[in-house]
Enzyme design. Structure first.
Site, PDB file in Angstrom:
ATOM      1  N   HIS A  93     -12.716   2.954  -0.172  1.00  0.00           N
ATOM      2  CA  HIS A  93     -12.764   1.888   0.854  1.00  0.00           C
ATOM      3  C   HIS A  93     -13.484   0.641   0.310  1.00  0.00           C
ATOM      4  CE1 HIS A  93     -12.856   5.262   4.130  1.00  0.00           C
ATOM      5  NE2 HIS A  93     -11.619   4.806   4.008  1.00  0.00           N
TER       6      HIS A  93
ATOM      7  N   ARG B 179      -2.425  -2.070  -3.618  1.00  0.00           N
ATOM      8  CA  ARG B 179      -3.641  -1.282  -3.422  1.00  0.00           C
ATOM      9  C   ARG B 179      -3.564  -0.049  -4.318  1.00  0.00           C
ATOM     10  NH1 ARG B 179      -4.949   3.161   1.025  1.00  0.00           N
ATOM     11  NH2 ARG B 179      -7.067   3.565   0.371  1.00  0.00           N
TER      12      ARG B 179
ATOM     13  N   ASN C 147       0.884  -1.177   0.000  1.00  0.00           N
ATOM     14  CA  ASN C 147       0.000   0.000   0.000  1.00  0.00           C
ATOM     15  C   ASN C 147       0.918   1.223   0.000  1.00  0.00           C
ATOM     16  OD1 ASN C 147      -1.780   2.046   0.466  1.00  0.00           O
ATOM     17  ND2 ASN C 147      -2.687   1.154   2.315  1.00  0.00           N
TER      18      ASN C 147
END
Ligand code: ADP
Length: 397
Positions: free
Chosen positions: A179, A90, A7
């Site tokens: 999200h 991500r 990430n």
């Protein structure tokens, strides 16, 4: 297979090495202050944190340090780099191009670049992470997992703004939502916990962390979510305003004598529960302390935050023509009995009844509604890294 989950932000890089068979975290950590000075914090398996202050001039060096940490003879968790079977990245914004996770190739990189103007702070950093991993681990398959992908099933009526349609056509200005990995993971887990079929459940997921968003998931598909073109819309967050009248921006600029960037900074960094509390804190632990000690600012911040969440839950119950289950997740959702109880108190009209004792739970899967509650209320810890590892495994095995 061992999967490295990355990430990558502009000045930090979080990582986890996950065994896809056992789903255990073999090691995890973060490289911080990239391009400033540099620090890597690594936690091997169940071991203690190891902190190393060392120069990290760029993301390539950060990835080298991650590999060094994972393969270190004494404190590492793998013998060599060859053990890493795949890498999951991500990616914040996938625009309308990406409706699910994909194996990364040059076309995918180009497409991520093309939607970068929708997330100018995040996507370029994500791409730097991909390039750095490709350099350090040539030939290892990599997967892009998008924050926006789960929300791509929203119908037009939910994702369009009331602005000229040509602006949507020309610039793709619309609701995207974020999200998504968390909303997807938590809504699926809720179905498992209830022993119900995911494709027959109406679920509202409240992801309440520093960033916060709500989603409506009907029959296994996201039908609405509170974040918009950017993660500024929707709920009141740690330091972000959430929904406001767009005219407030110009009003602030005139009154405070700032430019657009100044107003944006105020809405992103100085607002939310932090601003509402009178700059006490953006951290709900501090706000709860203040709330319990009668601090007016903290009471105001928590009540306004909870009111907004309950309002969205009411709206999404209408959007889905009912709701079977409400889930609380992320830092505050998982660890905040006070916030959960204030929100649920306003939902009696839906038939929500909270079990006060069960609601004391912190960070664990638990049903926190009473057996006769018409709508189930669940605490479901999110695990975005595991969701990324699962998608990566699925595409690379
Ligand atoms: P993000 O990933 O968006 O940075 P998190 O999901 O980690 O956010 O959530 C951070 C928030 O969770 C902080 O406001 C923090 O205070 C809150 N939080 C963490 N633990 C607790 C707790 N035990 N009680 C109340 N709030 C908590």
């Amino acid at each position: 297979m061992k999967i490295l989950v990355i990430n990558c932000g502009s000045s930090s890089l979080k990582f986890q090495l996950i065994d896809s068979e056992t789903e255990k975290v073999l090691g995890k950590g973060i490289c911080e202050r990239i391009g400033i000075d540099g620090r890597i914090v690594f936690t091997p398996g169940d071991g203690d944190k190891i902190t190393n202050d060392t120069a990290i001039p760029d993301h390539n060096r950060a990835i080298e340090l991650v590999i060094e940490a994972l393969t270190n003879k004494e404190t590492g968790v793998i013998g060599s780099l060859d053990e890493i079977g795949a890498v999951g990245h991500r990616i914040v914004h996938g625009g309308e191009k990406f409706t699910k996770s994909v194996v990364i190739d040059e076309d995918v990189i180009k497409a991520i670049e093309e939607v970068s103007d929708l997330a100018p702070l995040h996507n370029p950093a994500n791409l730097i992470g991909i390039r750095a991993c490709q350099k350090a681990m040539p030939g290892v398959p990599m997967v892009a997992v998008f924050d926006t992908a789960f929300h791509q099933t929203m119908p037009e009526e939910a994702y369009l703004y009331g602005i000229p349609y040509t602006l949507y056509e020309k610039y793709k200005i619309r609701r995207y939502g974020f999200h998504g990995t968390s909303h997807s993971y938590v809504s699926k887990r809720a179905a498992e916990m209830l022993g119900k079929d995911y494709s027959e459940l109406k679920t509202i997921v409240c992801h309440l962390g520093n960033g916060a968003s709500v989603s409506a998931v009907k029959n296994g598909k996201c039908v609405d979510t509170s974040m918009g073109l950017t993660p500024l819309e929707g709920l009141i967050m740690g330091t972000r305003s959430g929904d406001i009248d767009p005219s407030v921006v110009e009003f602030i600029m005139k009154k405070e004598g700032c430019d657009v960037a100044g107003a944006e900074n105020l809405l992103n960094k100085k607002s939310g529960v932090y601003g509402l509390s009178g700059d006490v804190s953006s951290d709900f632990r501090d706000l709860e302390d203040g709330y319990n000690n009668g601090d007016e600012g903290c009471i105001r911040a928590i009540n306004t935050f909870c009111y907004r969440v309950s309002k969205y839950i009411g709206a999404y119950a209408a959007a889905m023509d009912g709701v079977d289950c409400i889930c609380f997740t992320a830092g505050v959702g998982e660890n905040g009995p006070l916030v959960r109880s204030i929100i649920c108190e306003k939902l009696g009209f839906l038939g929500v009844k909270l079990d006060k004792e069960a609601n004391e739970v912190h960070g664990k899967d638990k049903e926190v509604s009473t057996p006769d509650s018409k709508v189930k209320v669940l605490v479901v810890p999110t695990n975005e890294e595991l969701a990324i590892a699962r998608d990566t495994n699925e595409l690379c095995k």
